[in-house]
Design a protein around this motif. Sequence first.
Motif, mmCIF file in Angstrom:
data_model
loop_
_atom_site.group_PDB
_atom_site.id
_atom_site.type_symbol
_atom_site.label_atom_id
_atom_site.label_comp_id
_atom_site.label_asym_id
_atom_site.label_seq_id
_atom_site.Cartn_x
_atom_site.Cartn_y
_atom_site.Cartn_z
ATOM 1 N N SER A 43 45.534 39.410 53.090
ATOM 2 C CA SER A 43 44.866 38.108 53.004
ATOM 3 C C SER A 43 43.341 38.242 53.104
ATOM 4 O O SER A 43 42.614 37.480 52.475
ATOM 5 C CB SER A 43 45.391 37.149 54.071
ATOM 6 O OG SER A 43 45.200 37.689 55.357
ATOM 7 N N ALA A 44 42.843 39.216 53.862
ATOM 8 C CA ALA A 44 41.390 39.392 53.978
ATOM 9 C C ALA A 44 40.798 39.792 52.632
ATOM 10 O O ALA A 44 39.764 39.261 52.210
ATOM 11 C CB ALA A 44 41.059 40.428 55.047
ATOM 12 N N ALA A 45 41.441 40.734 51.932
ATOM 13 C CA ALA A 45 40.957 41.153 50.619
ATOM 14 C C ALA A 45 41.041 40.007 49.626
ATOM 15 O O ALA A 45 40.119 39.790 48.822
ATOM 16 C CB ALA A 45 41.754 42.347 50.118
ATOM 17 N N SER A 46 42.132 39.246 49.669
ATOM 18 C CA SER A 46 42.284 38.111 48.763
ATOM 19 C C SER A 46 41.210 37.055 49.008
ATOM 20 O O SER A 46 40.654 36.492 48.062
ATOM 21 C CB SER A 46 43.679 37.487 48.921
ATOM 22 O OG SER A 46 44.657 38.410 48.515
ATOM 23 N N THR A 67 43.150 32.185 38.970
ATOM 24 C CA THR A 67 43.914 32.696 40.103
ATOM 25 C C THR A 67 43.792 34.208 40.129
ATOM 26 O O THR A 67 44.066 34.877 39.129
ATOM 27 C CB THR A 67 45.399 32.292 39.978
ATOM 28 O OG1 THR A 67 45.481 30.869 39.881
ATOM 29 C CG2 THR A 67 46.197 32.773 41.175
ATOM 30 N N LEU A 68 43.357 34.744 41.267
ATOM 31 C CA LEU A 68 43.204 36.186 41.434
ATOM 32 C C LEU A 68 44.386 36.730 42.221
ATOM 33 O O LEU A 68 44.753 36.166 43.251
ATOM 34 C CB LEU A 68 41.916 36.499 42.202
ATOM 35 C CG LEU A 68 40.624 35.947 41.622
ATOM 36 C CD1 LEU A 68 39.472 36.204 42.580
ATOM 37 C CD2 LEU A 68 40.340 36.574 40.282
ATOM 38 N N THR A 69 44.959 37.811 41.742
ATOM 39 C CA THR A 69 46.057 38.466 42.449
ATOM 40 C C THR A 69 45.713 39.937 42.592
ATOM 41 O O THR A 69 45.412 40.611 41.610
ATOM 42 C CB THR A 69 47.388 38.303 41.684
ATOM 43 O OG1 THR A 69 47.650 36.910 41.484
ATOM 44 C CG2 THR A 69 48.541 38.933 42.451
ATOM 45 N N GLY A 84 44.559 31.756 33.009
ATOM 46 C CA GLY A 84 43.628 31.816 34.126
ATOM 47 C C GLY A 84 44.018 32.788 35.216
ATOM 48 O O GLY A 84 43.519 32.706 36.339
ATOM 49 N N GLN A 85 44.900 33.719 34.924
ATOM 50 C CA GLN A 85 45.321 34.724 35.901
ATOM 51 C C GLN A 85 44.485 35.982 35.722
ATOM 52 O O GLN A 85 44.267 36.436 34.599
ATOM 53 C CB GLN A 85 46.793 35.073 35.693
ATOM 54 C CG GLN A 85 47.755 33.927 35.883
ATOM 55 C CD GLN A 85 48.028 33.642 37.354
ATOM 56 O OE1 GLN A 85 47.672 34.421 38.242
ATOM 57 N NE2 GLN A 85 48.675 32.526 37.617
ATOM 58 N N ILE A 86 44.032 36.536 36.820
ATOM 59 C CA ILE A 86 43.364 37.833 36.811
ATOM 60 C C ILE A 86 44.047 38.694 37.861
ATOM 61 O O ILE A 86 44.248 38.256 38.995
ATOM 62 C CB ILE A 86 41.854 37.719 37.122
ATOM 63 C CG1 ILE A 86 41.143 36.946 36.018
ATOM 64 C CG2 ILE A 86 41.226 39.104 37.294
ATOM 65 C CD1 ILE A 86 39.672 36.686 36.285
ATOM 66 N N VAL A 87 44.433 39.894 37.447
ATOM 67 C CA VAL A 87 45.001 40.846 38.403
ATOM 68 C C VAL A 87 43.998 41.967 38.625
ATOM 69 O O VAL A 87 43.340 42.415 37.693
ATOM 70 C CB VAL A 87 46.368 41.402 37.944
ATOM 71 C CG1 VAL A 87 47.425 40.313 37.931
ATOM 72 C CG2 VAL A 87 46.281 42.081 36.597
ATOM 73 N N ILE A 88 43.877 42.347 39.868
ATOM 74 C CA ILE A 88 42.990 43.445 40.248
ATOM 75 C C ILE A 88 43.854 44.449 41.005
ATOM 76 O O ILE A 88 44.468 44.110 42.016
ATOM 77 C CB ILE A 88 41.829 42.948 41.129
ATOM 78 C CG1 ILE A 88 41.011 41.917 40.365
ATOM 79 C CG2 ILE A 88 40.957 44.115 41.587
ATOM 80 C CD1 ILE A 88 40.060 41.132 41.208
#
Length: 196
Positions: A43-46, A67-69, A84-88
């Motif tokens: 959760s801190a990284a998110s 939305t970042l995942t 609108g989804q971005i995955v890292i």
Amino acid sequence: AAGVLVIGYTAPAFIAPLVPESWERNLGTAMVGDFGDNACRNSAASRALAAMSRRIDPAASGRAPITLTLIDVGIFNAAALPGGQIVIFDGALRDTKNPDAMAGILAHEMAHVRRRHVTQALIRELGIGALIRLFAGDVGANAQQLVSLSYTRANEYEADGDAIGALARAKIDPRPTAELFRELDKGDGPDFAAAE
């Protein structure tokens, strides 16, 4: 044959804006869901990524949400997905030593989302028939394969230009991002799994 190639190359830019955003959102959500247990629960990284996203795109409240995942896979990658989804991938987060470089990666992917480059790539690489099946709910493809969709040089130039502008507005130095990509191009940096 040349005419067919030109149409195949240019048509996605005209067709993508006609694809309903609700279809893109459904597909993007399904693709993120395909990562299943690999979705990171840090959760801190998110929260840090979300704060960075708001700094890069403070006017986002009037636009479709992004939305970042964070994906718990140790490869160096980040990708824009439909809707609108971005995955890292956490390899990118872990191996990017300078927060300004991470901001540049995020700004670049956000530009792909805003310009709907992902839908253009889907149209170009999968064709209209397959795209309609995907948007109709039959995802049927592994999300990790779709992450590797390639963009045209024009798409990349647009995303780079938009990212530089967003970083300038946010008063973030773009030089660390440029240096990171120079290292990646030379093979001196972390292994980058994206097609970009």
